[in-house]
Design a protein around this motif. Structure first.
Motif, PDB file in Angstrom:
ATOM      1  N   LEU A 109     -13.415 -27.809  11.174  1.00  0.00           N
ATOM      2  CA  LEU A 109     -12.594 -26.604  11.244  1.00  0.00           C
ATOM      3  C   LEU A 109     -11.459 -26.796  12.235  1.00  0.00           C
ATOM      4  N   GLN A 110     -10.281 -26.338  11.852  1.00  0.00           N
ATOM      5  CA  GLN A 110      -9.092 -26.521  12.680  1.00  0.00           C
ATOM      6  C   GLN A 110      -9.018 -25.476  13.792  1.00  0.00           C
ATOM      7  N   PRO A 111      -8.538 -25.879  14.975  1.00  0.00           N
ATOM      8  CA  PRO A 111      -8.440 -24.940  16.104  1.00  0.00           C
ATOM      9  C   PRO A 111      -7.602 -23.698  15.795  1.00  0.00           C
ATOM     10  N   HIS A 112      -6.545 -23.855  14.990  1.00  0.00           N
ATOM     11  CA  HIS A 112      -5.675 -22.703  14.728  1.00  0.00           C
ATOM     12  C   HIS A 112      -6.368 -21.643  13.865  1.00  0.00           C
ATOM     13  N   MET A 113      -7.516 -21.997  13.254  1.00  0.00           N
ATOM     14  CA  MET A 113      -8.257 -21.036  12.455  1.00  0.00           C
ATOM     15  C   MET A 113      -9.293 -20.267  13.275  1.00  0.00           C
ATOM     16  N   HIS A 114      -9.381 -20.541  14.569  1.00  0.00           N
ATOM     17  CA  HIS A 114     -10.387 -19.883  15.406  1.00  0.00           C
ATOM     18  C   HIS A 114     -10.125 -18.385  15.495  1.00  0.00           C
ATOM     19  N   LEU A 115     -11.138 -17.601  15.125  1.00  0.00           N
ATOM     20  CA  LEU A 115     -11.046 -16.135  15.150  1.00  0.00           C
ATOM     21  C   LEU A 115      -9.796 -15.644  14.414  1.00  0.00           C
ATOM     22  N   ALA A 116      -9.578 -16.183  13.211  1.00  0.00           N
ATOM     23  CA  ALA A 116      -8.330 -15.915  12.495  1.00  0.00           C
ATOM     24  C   ALA A 116      -8.456 -14.877  11.384  1.00  0.00           C
ATOM     25  N   VAL A 117      -9.694 -14.483  11.012  1.00  0.00           N
ATOM     26  CA  VAL A 117      -9.840 -13.584   9.864  1.00  0.00           C
ATOM     27  C   VAL A 117     -10.704 -12.383  10.220  1.00  0.00           C
ATOM     28  N   ASP A 118     -10.542 -11.307   9.436  1.00  0.00           N
ATOM     29  CA  ASP A 118     -11.278 -10.064   9.659  1.00  0.00           C
ATOM     30  C   ASP A 118     -12.482  -9.929   8.735  1.00  0.00           C
ATOM     31  N   THR A 119     -12.377 -10.481   7.530  1.00  0.00           N
ATOM     32  CA  THR A 119     -13.439 -10.350   6.535  1.00  0.00           C
ATOM     33  C   THR A 119     -13.639 -11.679   5.827  1.00  0.00           C
ATOM     34  N   ILE A 120     -14.887 -12.107   5.729  1.00  0.00           N
ATOM     35  CA  ILE A 120     -15.241 -13.337   5.014  1.00  0.00           C
ATOM     36  C   ILE A 120     -16.033 -12.963   3.770  1.00  0.00           C
ATOM     37  N   ILE A 121     -15.685 -13.559   2.637  1.00  0.00           N
ATOM     38  CA  ILE A 121     -16.444 -13.371   1.412  1.00  0.00           C
ATOM     39  C   ILE A 121     -16.904 -14.731   0.897  1.00  0.00           C
ATOM     40  N   PHE A 122     -18.077 -14.755   0.292  1.00  0.00           N
ATOM     41  CA  PHE A 122     -18.551 -15.987  -0.337  1.00  0.00           C
ATOM     42  C   PHE A 122     -19.593 -15.635  -1.395  1.00  0.00           C
ATOM     43  N   SER A 123     -19.804 -16.540  -2.317  1.00  0.00           N
ATOM     44  CA  SER A 123     -20.765 -16.304  -3.383  1.00  0.00           C
ATOM     45  C   SER A 123     -21.483 -17.594  -3.746  1.00  0.00           C
ATOM     46  N   ASP A 124     -22.804 -17.593  -3.544  1.00  0.00           N
ATOM     47  CA  ASP A 124     -23.667 -18.663  -4.051  1.00  0.00           C
ATOM     48  C   ASP A 124     -23.196 -20.042  -3.606  1.00  0.00           C
TER      49      ASP A 124
END
Length: 227
Positions: A109-124
């Motif tokens: 994972l890239q450092p610039h993505m740290h704490l970058a999003v509010d909602t995560i979605i995933f499926s299976d």
């Protein structure tokens, strides 16, 4: 399953079943709406695969819902070849202005993505213990405090117990989401054949490509890491 989850709950409160303690019951009383989870939020799909159906379902729904506008929708996968196919499918569905496609390796994972999003979605997307650990670490790295994780999980799969245990240990409160039956006025009749809608009403399930909600669970994790 994701198109059904999004369609069944758009604009409504998420319905939950409470099998937990009093603290979880209090959380259930304040379940977020679809708008609270997605409006003006940075949203990322993990393990989108070649189809990216969760991201595309979300984009299609919010494009038809004036009051819900994510800041961004990012569909990701960790395999370059799959990312290329995913980009093509987004373009074929005329969603390139709504969905950004990126390569994202959970183990790098890239450092610039740290704490970058509010909602995560995933499926299976959990198939073994290593994947469960990597997905858990990705959630911790990417999600801002107070955010949401919405996932579709099979009932039985190697690594699932590990993932759910680690999420609880990290301060995430899980709530099983009870999916509403799709109502005729909740979908565009010109896009969904009436026989499919009728089938959904008969079975009290939700519409899925190639199946139903049987043997799958939808879980919303609320971030309580600071509480």
């Amino acid at each position: 399953s994701w198109a059904c989850v999004m369609s069944a709950n758009i604009g409504n409160d998420v319905i939950v079943t409470d099998d937990n303690d009093d603290d979880d019951a209090k959380d259930n009383e304040n379940m977020p709406t679809f708008k609270a989870m997605f409006h003006d939020k940075e949203v990322i799909e993990l393990g989108a695969g070649a189809a990216g159906l969760p991201s595309m379902a979300l984009a299609k729904l919010v494009n038809n819902e004036i009051s819900v506008r994510p800041s961004s929708i990012i569909a990701t996968d960790g395999v370059d070849e799959i990312v290329g196919v995913l980009e093509g499918n987004v373009v074929r569905n005329n969603l390139e202005s709504s969905i950004h496609v990126h390569h994202l390796d959970w183990n790098h994972l890239q450092p610039h993505m740290h704490l970058a999003v509010d909602t995560i979605i995933f499926s299976d997307c959990i198939y073994n213990e290593e994947g469960a650990d990597a997905l858990h670490n990705a959630v911790l790295h990417l999600l801002r405090k107070g955010g949401f994780v919405l996932g579709v999980l099979p009932d039985f799969r190697v690594g699932l117990n590990d993932f759910e245990t680690k999420m609880k240990q990290s301060g995430f409160v899980p709530v099983d989401v009870s999916i509403k039956t799709i109502e005729k006025d909740a979908v565009n009749a010109s896009e969904v054949p009436s026989n499919l809608i009728n089938r959904s009403e008969r079975t009290n399930g939700f519409l899925c490509a190639g199946g139903s909600d049987m043997n799958y669970r939808t879980i919303l994790w609320k971030d309580r890491r600071d509480k």
